[in-house]
Motif scaffolding. Structure first.
Motif, PDB file in Angstrom:
ATOM      1  N   PRO A 152       0.832  -1.213   0.000  1.00 28.32           N
ATOM      2  CA  PRO A 152       0.000   0.000   0.000  1.00 28.32           C
ATOM      3  C   PRO A 152       0.864   1.259   0.000  1.00 28.32           C
ATOM      4  O   PRO A 152       2.076   1.195   0.223  1.00 28.32           O
ATOM      5  CB  PRO A 152      -0.792  -0.119   1.302  1.00 28.32           C
ATOM      6  N   ARG A 153       0.218   2.379  -0.233  1.00 25.75           N
ATOM      7  CA  ARG A 153       0.904   3.672  -0.164  1.00 25.75           C
ATOM      8  C   ARG A 153       0.260   4.540   0.893  1.00 25.75           C
ATOM      9  O   ARG A 153      -0.951   4.501   1.089  1.00 25.75           O
ATOM     10  CB  ARG A 153       0.795   4.391  -1.511  1.00 25.75           C
ATOM     11  N   LEU A 154       1.086   5.353   1.527  1.00 24.46           N
ATOM     12  CA  LEU A 154       0.571   6.354   2.452  1.00 24.46           C
ATOM     13  C   LEU A 154       0.005   7.505   1.641  1.00 24.46           C
ATOM     14  O   LEU A 154       0.602   7.913   0.640  1.00 24.46           O
ATOM     15  CB  LEU A 154       1.699   6.928   3.310  1.00 24.46           C
ATOM     16  N   ASP A 155      -1.129   8.037   2.081  1.00 20.52           N
ATOM     17  CA  ASP A 155      -1.639   9.235   1.410  1.00 20.52           C
ATOM     18  C   ASP A 155      -1.059  10.471   2.102  1.00 20.52           C
ATOM     19  O   ASP A 155      -0.274  10.360   3.046  1.00 20.52           O
ATOM     20  CB  ASP A 155      -3.167   9.243   1.342  1.00 20.52           C
ATOM     21  N   ASP A 156      -1.429  11.636   1.631  1.00 23.58           N
ATOM     22  CA  ASP A 156      -0.869  12.883   2.159  1.00 23.58           C
ATOM     23  C   ASP A 156      -1.248  13.148   3.614  1.00 23.58           C
ATOM     24  O   ASP A 156      -0.620  13.975   4.278  1.00 23.58           O
ATOM     25  CB  ASP A 156      -1.311  14.065   1.295  1.00 23.58           C
ATOM     26  N   LYS A 157      -2.286  12.467   4.108  1.00 25.13           N
ATOM     27  CA  LYS A 157      -2.719  12.645   5.495  1.00 25.13           C
ATOM     28  C   LYS A 157      -2.145  11.578   6.429  1.00 25.13           C
ATOM     29  O   LYS A 157      -2.547  11.481   7.588  1.00 25.13           O
ATOM     30  CB  LYS A 157      -4.242  12.630   5.568  1.00 25.13           C
ATOM     31  N   GLY A 158      -1.232  10.748   5.911  1.00 26.95           N
ATOM     32  CA  GLY A 158      -0.624   9.714   6.736  1.00 26.95           C
ATOM     33  C   GLY A 158      -1.507   8.496   6.926  1.00 26.95           C
ATOM     34  O   GLY A 158      -1.331   7.745   7.876  1.00 26.95           O
ATOM     35  N   ARG A 159      -2.449   8.296   5.999  1.00 25.55           N
ATOM     36  CA  ARG A 159      -3.344   7.136   6.094  1.00 25.55           C
ATOM     37  C   ARG A 159      -2.856   6.029   5.165  1.00 25.55           C
ATOM     38  O   ARG A 159      -2.293   6.283   4.109  1.00 25.55           O
ATOM     39  CB  ARG A 159      -4.769   7.527   5.717  1.00 25.55           C
ATOM     40  N   LEU A 160      -3.135   4.804   5.591  1.00 25.98           N
ATOM     41  CA  LEU A 160      -2.702   3.619   4.860  1.00 25.98           C
ATOM     42  C   LEU A 160      -3.876   2.655   4.764  1.00 25.98           C
ATOM     43  O   LEU A 160      -4.559   2.421   5.767  1.00 25.98           O
ATOM     44  CB  LEU A 160      -1.546   2.963   5.634  1.00 25.98           C
ATOM     45  N   PHE A 161      -4.105   2.098   3.584  1.00 24.46           N
ATOM     46  CA  PHE A 161      -5.129   1.066   3.439  1.00 24.46           C
ATOM     47  C   PHE A 161      -4.609  -0.238   4.021  1.00 24.46           C
ATOM     48  O   PHE A 161      -3.517  -0.695   3.662  1.00 24.46           O
ATOM     49  CB  PHE A 161      -5.479   0.828   1.966  1.00 24.46           C
ATOM     50  N   LEU A 162      -5.381  -0.833   4.911  1.00 19.25           N
ATOM     51  CA  LEU A 162      -5.057  -2.167   5.408  1.00 19.25           C
ATOM     52  C   LEU A 162      -5.301  -3.172   4.287  1.00 19.25           C
ATOM     53  O   LEU A 162      -6.202  -2.978   3.468  1.00 19.25           O
ATOM     54  CB  LEU A 162      -5.945  -2.527   6.595  1.00 19.25           C
ATOM     55  N   PRO A 163      -4.520  -4.253   4.242  1.00 22.37           N
ATOM     56  CA  PRO A 163      -4.821  -5.293   3.249  1.00 22.37           C
ATOM     57  C   PRO A 163      -6.272  -5.761   3.404  1.00 22.37           C
ATOM     58  O   PRO A 163      -6.748  -5.990   4.524  1.00 22.37           O
ATOM     59  CB  PRO A 163      -3.832  -6.405   3.596  1.00 22.37           C
ATOM     60  N   ALA A 164      -6.977  -5.875   2.292  1.00 22.64           N
ATOM     61  CA  ALA A 164      -8.408  -6.199   2.301  1.00 22.64           C
ATOM     62  C   ALA A 164      -8.713  -7.467   3.097  1.00 22.64           C
ATOM     63  O   ALA A 164      -9.705  -7.529   3.822  1.00 22.64           O
ATOM     64  CB  ALA A 164      -8.923  -6.324   0.871  1.00 22.64           C
ATOM     65  N   LYS A 165      -7.856  -8.474   2.992  1.00 16.13           N
ATOM     66  CA  LYS A 165      -8.133  -9.747   3.657  1.00 16.13           C
ATOM     67  C   LYS A 165      -8.112  -9.650   5.183  1.00 16.13           C
ATOM     68  O   LYS A 165      -8.596 -10.543   5.866  1.00 16.13           O
ATOM     69  CB  LYS A 165      -7.181 -10.829   3.154  1.00 16.13           C
ATOM     70  N   TYR A 166      -7.563  -8.545   5.751  1.00 12.22           N
ATOM     71  CA  TYR A 166      -7.494  -8.401   7.198  1.00 12.22           C
ATOM     72  C   TYR A 166      -8.411  -7.319   7.755  1.00 12.22           C
ATOM     73  O   TYR A 166      -8.473  -7.120   8.959  1.00 12.22           O
ATOM     74  CB  TYR A 166      -6.054  -8.115   7.636  1.00 12.22           C
ATOM     75  N   ARG A 167      -9.116  -6.641   6.898  1.00 14.04           N
ATOM     76  CA  ARG A 167      -9.943  -5.520   7.369  1.00 14.04           C
ATOM     77  C   ARG A 167     -11.029  -5.951   8.337  1.00 14.04           C
ATOM     78  O   ARG A 167     -11.274  -5.279   9.341  1.00 14.04           O
ATOM     79  CB  ARG A 167     -10.552  -4.782   6.179  1.00 14.04           C
ATOM     80  N   ASP A 226     -11.128   3.415   9.245  1.00 12.92           N
ATOM     81  CA  ASP A 226     -12.318   4.104   8.751  1.00 12.92           C
ATOM     82  C   ASP A 226     -13.125   3.159   7.859  1.00 12.92           C
ATOM     83  O   ASP A 226     -12.754   1.992   7.672  1.00 12.92           O
ATOM     84  CB  ASP A 226     -11.945   5.413   8.042  1.00 12.92           C
ATOM     85  N   LYS A 227     -14.217   3.628   7.311  1.00  6.39           N
ATOM     86  CA  LYS A 227     -15.115   2.778   6.515  1.00  6.39           C
ATOM     87  C   LYS A 227     -14.458   2.239   5.254  1.00  6.39           C
ATOM     88  O   LYS A 227     -14.915   1.252   4.688  1.00  6.39           O
ATOM     89  CB  LYS A 227     -16.382   3.558   6.159  1.00  6.39           C
ATOM     90  N   GLN A 228     -13.395   2.881   4.812  1.00  6.18           N
ATOM     91  CA  GLN A 228     -12.683   2.422   3.631  1.00  6.18           C
ATOM     92  C   GLN A 228     -11.519   1.488   3.969  1.00  6.18           C
ATOM     93  O   GLN A 228     -10.798   1.056   3.078  1.00  6.18           O
ATOM     94  CB  GLN A 228     -12.175   3.622   2.833  1.00  6.18           C
ATOM     95  N   GLY A 229     -11.332   1.194   5.252  1.00 11.27           N
ATOM     96  CA  GLY A 229     -10.264   0.290   5.669  1.00 11.27           C
ATOM     97  C   GLY A 229      -8.913   0.963   5.829  1.00 11.27           C
ATOM     98  O   GLY A 229      -7.877   0.298   5.804  1.00 11.27           O
ATOM     99  N   ARG A 230      -8.918   2.274   6.037  1.00 12.66           N
ATOM    100  CA  ARG A 230      -7.663   3.012   6.224  1.00 12.66           C
ATOM    101  C   ARG A 230      -7.411   3.270   7.705  1.00 12.66           C
ATOM    102  O   ARG A 230      -8.348   3.462   8.474  1.00 12.66           O
ATOM    103  CB  ARG A 230      -7.709   4.363   5.514  1.00 12.66           C
ATOM    104  N   ILE A 231      -6.136   3.283   8.054  1.00 11.81           N
ATOM    105  CA  ILE A 231      -5.730   3.696   9.397  1.00 11.81           C
ATOM    106  C   ILE A 231      -4.810   4.898   9.258  1.00 11.81           C
ATOM    107  O   ILE A 231      -4.083   5.030   8.272  1.00 11.81           O
ATOM    108  CB  ILE A 231      -5.020   2.569  10.182  1.00 11.81           C
ATOM    109  N   THR A 232      -4.862   5.767  10.248  1.00 11.66           N
ATOM    110  CA  THR A 232      -3.956   6.907  10.287  1.00 11.66           C
ATOM    111  C   THR A 232      -2.759   6.520  11.145  1.00 11.66           C
ATOM    112  O   THR A 232      -2.926   6.089  12.293  1.00 11.66           O
ATOM    113  CB  THR A 232      -4.652   8.149  10.875  1.00 11.66           C
ATOM    114  N   ILE A 233      -1.582   6.667  10.577  1.00  9.49           N
ATOM    115  CA  ILE A 233      -0.357   6.357  11.322  1.00  9.49           C
ATOM    116  C   ILE A 233       0.178   7.672  11.885  1.00  9.49           C
ATOM    117  O   ILE A 233       0.475   8.594  11.124  1.00  9.49           O
ATOM    118  CB  ILE A 233       0.679   5.678  10.415  1.00  9.49           C
ATOM    119  N   PRO A 234       0.274   7.780  13.209  1.00  6.79           N
ATOM    120  CA  PRO A 234       0.755   9.023  13.810  1.00  6.79           C
ATOM    121  C   PRO A 234       2.129   9.437  13.266  1.00  6.79           C
ATOM    122  O   PRO A 234       2.968   8.579  12.942  1.00  6.79           O
ATOM    123  CB  PRO A 234       0.837   8.692  15.303  1.00  6.79           C
ATOM    124  N   GLN A 235       2.331  10.730  13.183  1.00  7.65           N
ATOM    125  CA  GLN A 235       3.574  11.276  12.622  1.00  7.65           C
ATOM    126  C   GLN A 235       4.815  10.729  13.319  1.00  7.65           C
ATOM    127  O   GLN A 235       5.810  10.425  12.663  1.00  7.65           O
ATOM    128  CB  GLN A 235       3.553  12.812  12.706  1.00  7.65           C
TER     129      GLN A 235
END
Length: 143
Positions: free
Chosen positions: A8-23, A82-91
């Motif tokens: 996965p890639r981090l977005d500009d807000k520091g969020r990362l999509f969890l692998p779908a199979k583990y959400r 979140d509902k899309q399976g993203r987590i925010t990773i603290p700075q």
């Protein structure tokens, strides 16, 4: 059990999509903390509670236990995807692991690990021979 390698890639807000199979397994919450070799550990809440209990029963008089516990718990962050399976990773955790954009999420049995993609490639390259050499020591007579 967590298995596999994901990119996965981090977005500009520091969020990362969890692998779908583990959400689904992580939907109720998880804990992210510093791991060894400058990666991040991601634990389901139940596994984090098991580790917490093990450290709780360790002797507080042992300096190594105090030192490990301080870093492990002080850097921990509980998150709910979140509902899309993203987590925010603290700075602070992103900085520790050197995460900028391209990441690797690996399954590591009872946890996930989040690595900077280049750091993971470097680590894996260095460990390939050791992996072969250690199989008899780590799993004697099994493999």
């Amino acid at each position: 059990m967590f298995l596999g390698t994901h990119h996965p890639r981090l977005d500009d807000k520091g969020r990362l999509f969890l692998p779908a199979k583990y959400r689904e397994e992580l939907a109720e919450g998880l804990v992210i903390t510093k791991g060894q070799e400058r990666c991040l550990y991601v634990f389901p809440v139940e596994e984090f509670q098991r580790i917490t209990e093990a450290l709780r029963t360790a002797p507080v008089t042992a300096k190594a236990v105090r030192d490990y516990s301080r870093v492990f718990f002080a850097s921990a962050s509980d998150e709910v995807p979140d509902k899309q399976g993203r987590i925010t990773i603290p700075q602070t955790l992103r900085r520790y692991a050197g995460l900028e954009r391209d990441c690797v999420v690996i399954g590591a049995n009872t946890r996930l690990e989040i690595w900077d993609a280049q750091a993971w490639d470097t680590y894996l390259e260095a460990q390939e021979q050791a992996f072969s050499d250690l199989s008899e020591e780590v799993l004697p007579g099994i493999l």
